[in-house]
Scaffold this motif. Structure first.
Motif, PDB file in Angstrom:
ATOM      1  N   LEU A 811      -3.600  -8.896   3.290  1.00  0.00           N
ATOM      2  CA  LEU A 811      -2.189  -8.713   3.650  1.00  0.00           C
ATOM      3  C   LEU A 811      -1.359  -9.934   3.262  1.00  0.00           C
ATOM      4  N   THR A 812      -1.957 -11.079   3.454  1.00  0.00           N
ATOM      5  CA  THR A 812      -1.251 -12.301   3.081  1.00  0.00           C
ATOM      6  C   THR A 812      -1.007 -12.355   1.571  1.00  0.00           C
ATOM      7  N   GLN A 813      -2.022 -11.933   0.792  1.00  0.00           N
ATOM      8  CA  GLN A 813      -1.871 -11.904  -0.669  1.00  0.00           C
ATOM      9  C   GLN A 813      -0.792 -10.896  -1.080  1.00  0.00           C
ATOM     10  N   ILE A 814      -0.777  -9.737  -0.412  1.00  0.00           N
ATOM     11  CA  ILE A 814       0.239  -8.726  -0.728  1.00  0.00           C
ATOM     12  C   ILE A 814       1.627  -9.277  -0.466  1.00  0.00           C
ATOM     13  N   ALA A 815       1.760 -10.040   0.643  1.00  0.00           N
ATOM     14  CA  ALA A 815       3.066 -10.653   0.950  1.00  0.00           C
ATOM     15  C   ALA A 815       3.451 -11.663  -0.121  1.00  0.00           C
ATOM     16  N   LYS A 816       2.470 -12.424  -0.598  1.00  0.00           N
ATOM     17  CA  LYS A 816       2.758 -13.387  -1.673  1.00  0.00           C
ATOM     18  C   LYS A 816       3.212 -12.679  -2.945  1.00  0.00           C
ATOM     19  N   ASP A 817       2.650 -11.489  -3.163  1.00  0.00           N
ATOM     20  CA  ASP A 817       3.022 -10.712  -4.355  1.00  0.00           C
ATOM     21  C   ASP A 817       4.321  -9.941  -4.140  1.00  0.00           C
ATOM     22  N   ARG A 818       4.958 -10.124  -2.957  1.00  0.00           N
ATOM     23  CA  ARG A 818       6.225  -9.467  -2.595  1.00  0.00           C
ATOM     24  C   ARG A 818       6.096  -7.931  -2.646  1.00  0.00           C
ATOM     25  N   LYS A 819       4.980  -7.449  -2.124  1.00  0.00           N
ATOM     26  CA  LYS A 819       4.741  -6.009  -2.105  1.00  0.00           C
ATOM     27  C   LYS A 819       4.446  -5.500  -0.686  1.00  0.00           C
ATOM     28  N   SER A 820       4.949  -6.204   0.330  1.00  0.00           N
ATOM     29  CA  SER A 820       4.632  -5.857   1.721  1.00  0.00           C
ATOM     30  C   SER A 820       5.149  -4.487   2.127  1.00  0.00           C
ATOM     31  N   LYS A 821       6.208  -4.009   1.470  1.00  0.00           N
ATOM     32  CA  LYS A 821       6.713  -2.678   1.832  1.00  0.00           C
ATOM     33  C   LYS A 821       5.621  -1.614   1.694  1.00  0.00           C
ATOM     34  N   ALA A 822       4.749  -1.821   0.736  1.00  0.00           N
ATOM     35  CA  ALA A 822       3.676  -0.852   0.521  1.00  0.00           C
ATOM     36  C   ALA A 822       2.727  -0.776   1.716  1.00  0.00           C
ATOM     37  N   VAL A 823       2.566  -1.892   2.433  1.00  0.00           N
ATOM     38  CA  VAL A 823       1.664  -1.921   3.593  1.00  0.00           C
ATOM     39  C   VAL A 823       2.168  -0.977   4.675  1.00  0.00           C
ATOM     40  N   GLY A 824       3.458  -1.018   4.935  1.00  0.00           N
ATOM     41  CA  GLY A 824       4.021  -0.166   5.982  1.00  0.00           C
ATOM     42  C   GLY A 824       3.884   1.305   5.669  1.00  0.00           C
ATOM     43  N   SER A 825       4.249   1.704   4.446  1.00  0.00           N
ATOM     44  CA  SER A 825       4.169   3.124   4.091  1.00  0.00           C
ATOM     45  C   SER A 825       2.719   3.595   4.086  1.00  0.00           C
ATOM     46  N   ALA A 826       1.770   2.759   3.613  1.00  0.00           N
ATOM     47  CA  ALA A 826       0.351   3.133   3.600  1.00  0.00           C
ATOM     48  C   ALA A 826      -0.192   3.260   5.024  1.00  0.00           C
ATOM     49  N   THR A 827       0.275   2.396   5.916  1.00  0.00           N
ATOM     50  CA  THR A 827      -0.169   2.466   7.317  1.00  0.00           C
ATOM     51  C   THR A 827       0.291   3.762   7.959  1.00  0.00           C
ATOM     52  N   LEU A 828       1.533   4.165   7.719  1.00  0.00           N
ATOM     53  CA  LEU A 828       2.023   5.437   8.265  1.00  0.00           C
ATOM     54  C   LEU A 828       1.211   6.605   7.722  1.00  0.00           C
ATOM     55  N   GLN A 829       0.912   6.567   6.417  1.00  0.00           N
ATOM     56  CA  GLN A 829       0.101   7.640   5.834  1.00  0.00           C
ATOM     57  C   GLN A 829      -1.290   7.679   6.466  1.00  0.00           C
TER      58      GLN A 829
END
Length: 918
Positions: A811-829
């Motif tokens: 998750l920290t790496q995803i935030a560094k890559d500025r792609k955190s929005k994807a985490v939220g949508s994937a969690t809802l799915q």
């Protein structure tokens, strides 16, 4: 009943004179009173003849008086005593009149005064001479005195002698004997119940010879009732031919339409025949309509109507009404009690209420209820019943009569730890003849108790005298294991564990428990869970421990449910136990009186029993989810709604849980006050209404699903296991052999294919390396790695170490890559696609990890708002948001993202496997 008595010992030659009015009159030698004496004697003889004339006595001088008719209608035994005095005077004054002896004896038996045993030799002498009445009197003596205390010595007439005498009297056509035999064949307990014997005996009543001159009204009414008894029995009991049932149906139909006295029983037999299609075409709808029309005026129609209501026969099911009508009839209709108990134990229409069911089953006249009660009581040792001795007597009688299940049920009860009944020596004495006759269940119970304290953790086992030798036990165990009997493996395990007969060996003992558990032994499952918990002969394994206990609980083990609940408070790290198992079950067990301080047991204190329950792992689920679990406990065990118990439980709840319960009750319209957590009378009343409206708690998911150790189901076109294993082995080998970037990238793509299908080892490889391998991040999207990680966290596969840390790094790496929005949508799915994540405890624990990763919680909140989900909290990981997301997922259903990915991946895997095979 003991009363003052004249003890008279008869002999064939002379009668010893006794003090008393009649004897004094006989002993007088005053010649001047001779005429008066003759008149008194004549009056005594006439009174004795008219009041005690013996049925089937060819010398009788008056119409027969059946034994039951000896007792005055008002039960004034003074009148019976007067008759005894008259018969005694007549007998002494006219010894040549042989009939007077038996007439006097039967009155003495009816009086049942001390000294009756001195008369038995004369009664036996007459019985041996073929007297039906004397044979019947032997049975009566036994019937009255079989309840005498052990201090009184052995009964004057043995059971076998009494029943043999009763049958002889019946064979001679003695109506009271036949009536007694009918009752025994219908209800027991001294003879095994037998519908065919009922019909046979009723026919013998019809064919019985005249009981004497001018038989009485009872005689004619009794005989006249037999044809309809035969017809009703033929229709309502199993085992009769269709021709017999057709004839019987015609008889009860005619009688029910005639409206004669007693036609109500014929009407119910007629309705049951319609219900079951016996002797006529089946018409459950008509049967139910007739019962509905009848139940207002005939309370005996209630049990059949309730049964049809509960089963939905002839119309819609209405279990609550069935329970209501049965409750109203329990004081007047015996059959209503066990039927209501069955519905309360079933838990289909209301939550299970075993304590009330136990009291309802405690009916001394109902053997089937007694057998069922005996099976329940060992699990509810704290529940006291009235007159436990009557239950033991009823079961003992049933066992001696050969009633199926009575002996083993009583033996199990006496082998239990319930101190009301515990008597291992008597149990073993009852089991031995059954075991010798080939009853395998009885044999294994007998064998398993050959060593006292075998299951004790406090006392050393000791061998009982007699019984099976050690060589016998070894041979039996070997034979049983050859037949795959679970009892054999279980006993073998216990003996190995204690070092008895076999050398002590924990490894072999646990292996035997595994065999027994696999063959269905619930006790072995519980012990196997203990072995995994303590590392007895096998490595400690919390997952396998829970699997064993869960399976035992699913099969009805209260001990296993208790172990699961006890383990919950120590499950802070693994988080393998659900709120249902840890909180709902714990409070439900308390409500039902299970546990050291269970409700209704010594005024149990819920504060002690439930201490520590709401800290630790429960805190991850959030207040609302814990409060819901508490409320569900009362749906599962509504006995806890008893005012005293509910007050005690309320005081044991944390303030915030009480307030959350009140909030739920208010939001659902059951409580009008402000939710301040006071848990007052209005709240308790509202909770009871809520429980009634919600109905019983549905069965828990399967043990695997509840455990959170299995993945959500893959696509319907699931691959065969051998294909998946074959492809995975090749892909993993290819990944390990990869040297060039191109080779590594190709391997990663194939790992991604397996991961999309749902292969946990492949998903773990990707999750563990995502944050440190740019090549993986170039192939696997943030949405995919989030779903894979969530699956790993929920599934908790063996061999996966600290996945939560790897997820935080990802998750920290995803935030560094500025792609955190994807985490939220994937969690809802993922929450929508995986029902396991809709458990508040599971989701709370997982999202607790989000707080350690940059932007993770914010991404969930953003995704929720983008999806127009109303009611989220201020933080994407707080309790309000989690509860809202769970509700949203349940309402919307699966998103289909994961299923679509799995389906596509399965085709790729098949293609790859086919190519490799060329």
């Amino acid at each position: 009943m003991l009363r003052p008595v004249h003890v008279l010992v008869l002999s064939c030659l002379a009668l010893a004179p006794f003090a008393g009015g009649a004897f004094a009159a006989q002993a007088s030698s005053d010649k001047s009173d001779d005429a008066a004496k003759k008149a008194a004697l004549a009056e005594a003889i006439t009174t004795c003849d008219q009041g005690a004339s013996v049925p089937l006595d060819p010398e009788a001088k008056a119409p027969p008086i059946q034994y039951g008719e000896l007792f005055p209608f008002d039960m004034n035994l003074g009148k019976l005593k007067d008759l005894a005095d008259k018969c005694q005077a007549a007998l002494l004054g006219a010894p040549q009149e042989k009939r007077l002896t038996l007439q006097w004896l039967r009155v003495q038996v009816a009086l049942n005064q001390p000294g009756l045993t001195f008369l038995l030799p004369q009664i036996k002498l007459l019985a041996d001479g073929g007297s039906p009445e004397a044979n019947y009197l032997l049975y009566e003596v036994y019937s009255v005195h079989r309840h005498d205390s052990a201090d009184a010595g052995p009964p004057p007439v043995s059971r076998d002698m009494a029943l043999d005498a009763l049958r002889k009297a019946g064979a001679a056509g003695h109506l009271m004997a036949l009536e007694t035999l009918l009752r025994q064949y219908i209800d027991g307990p001294l003879l095994r119940r037998d519908a065919h014997k009922v019909v046979e005996t009723a026919q013998r009543v019809i064919d019985a010879p005249a009981q004497g001159q001018s038989p009485g009204e009872w005689d004619s009414q009794f005989r006249a009732a037999m044809p309809l008894l035969i017809a009703r029995t033929t229709l309502t009991e199993d085992g009769f031919t269709s021709e017999e049932q057709q004839k019987a149906f015609h008889a009860v139909e005619t009688d029910s339409q005639a409206g004669t006295n007693g036609s109500g029983r014929s009407a119910l037999a007629y309705i049951k025949a319609l219900r079951l299609g016996r002797g006529t075409s089946q018409d459950a709808t008509k049967a139910r309509q007739l019962l509905e029309a009848r139940v207002g005026s005939d309370q005996y129609a209630v049990p059949m109507l309730a049964d049809m209501l509960a089963k939905g026969e002839g119309g819609a099911a209405d279990g609550k009404r069935a329970i209501a009508v049965l409750r109203a009839a329990t004081k007047t209709v015996a059959e209503a009690r066990p039927m209501l108990a069955g519905l309360l134990l079933d838990g289909k229409f209301v939550g299970r209420q075993p304590r009330e069911a136990i009291q309802l089953l405690n009916a001394p006249w109902d053997l089937d209820a007694g057998i069922r009660l005996a099976k329940l009581l060992p699990d509810y040792g704290g529940v006291q019943i009235d007159n436990p001795g009557m239950l033991i007597e009823r079961l003992s009688d049933g066992a001696e009569a050969g009633e199926p299940g009575a002996a083993v049920a009583l033996a199990r009860l006496q082998l239990s730890d319930d101190q009301q009944f515990k008597n291992e020596d008597l149990a073993r004495a009852m089991l031995k003849p059954l075991a010798d006759s080939g009853d395998r269940d009885a044999l294994w119970l007998y064998a398993s108790t050959q060593y006292a304290n075998l299951d004790s953790t406090s006392y050393r086992p000791s061998r009982r005298d007699g019984g099976l030798s050690d060589d016998d036990l070894k041979a039996l165990i070997g034979e049983g294991e050859g037949k795959k009997e679970p009892q054999a493996y279980l006993l073998h395990a216990k003996l190995l564990r204690r070092g008895l007969i076999y050398p002590q060996d924990d490894v072999r003992a646990t292996a035997m428990l595994i065999n027994a558990a696999n063959l269905g032994s619930v006790e072995a499952m519980v012990l196997l869970g203990d072995a995994y918990d303590n590392g007895l002969g096998i490595d400690k394994n919390p997952r396998e421990r829970l699997h064993a206990w869960r399976e035992a609980a699913r099969l009805g083990s209260l001990k296993a449910r208790g172990k699961l609940a006890d383990a919950f408070t120590f499950d802070s790290f693994d988080r393998l136990i659900t709120l249902r198992e840890g909180i709902t079950n714990r409070i439900a067990l308390y409500n039902d009186g299970i546990g050291g301080m269970g409700a209704g047991v010594f005024g149990g204190d819920a504060g002690i029993e439930l201490s520590g329950l709401f800290s630790g792992p429960a805190s991850s689920a959030g207040t609302a989810a814990v409060a819901a679990a508490v409320m569900d406990a009362f749906r599962q065990a509504p006995a806890g709604l008893d005012e005293e118990n509910l007050v005690s439980v309320g005081k044991a709840l944390p303030d915030e849980i009480r307030a959350a319960i009140e909030t739920t009750l208010k939001s659902e319209g059951f409580y009008a006050g402000e939710p301040k957590g006071y848990f007052g009378p209005d709240v308790r009343k509202a909770l009871a209404a809520w429980v009634d409206a919600k109905g019983p708690l549905a069965d828990a998911p399967s043990p695997q699903t509840a455990a959170g150790t299995q993945q959500a189901a893959p696509a319907s076109d699931m691959l065969a296991g051998e294909i998946l294993d074959r492809v995975r082995d090749k892909v993993f080998a290819k990944a390990q052999a990869a040297k060039t970037e191109k080779q590594k990238l190709a391997a990663i793509k194939q790992l991604g294919m397996l991961a999309r299908y749902g292969d946990l080892p492949s998903r773990w490889v990707l999750v563990r390396n995502y944050h440190q391998a740019r090549a993986i991040r170039s192939v696997v999207t943030p949405e995919e790695i989030t779903r894979y990680a969530l699956d790993i966290l929920v599934s908790k596969p063996e061999g996966v170490d600290k996945p939560e840390f790897e997820f935080i790094f990802d998750l920290t790496q995803i935030a560094k890559d500025r792609k955190s929005k994807a985490v939220g949508s994937a969690t809802l799915q993922a929450i929508r696609d995986d029902p396991r994540m809709q458990d508040p405890l599971t989701l709370g624990a997982i999202m607790g990890q989000f707080a350690f990763a940059t932007e993770a919680c914010d991404s969930v909140l953003t995704a929720a708002r983008k999806a127009d989900i109303n009611g989220v909290g201020a933080d994407g990981c707080d309790e309000q948001t989690r509860s809202t997301l769970i509700a949203f997922a349940k309402d919307k259903g699966a998103s289909g993202v994961d299923a679509a990915a799995r389906k596509a991946a399965s085709e790729e895997i098949r293609t790859l496997d086919a190519q490799a095979a060329k």
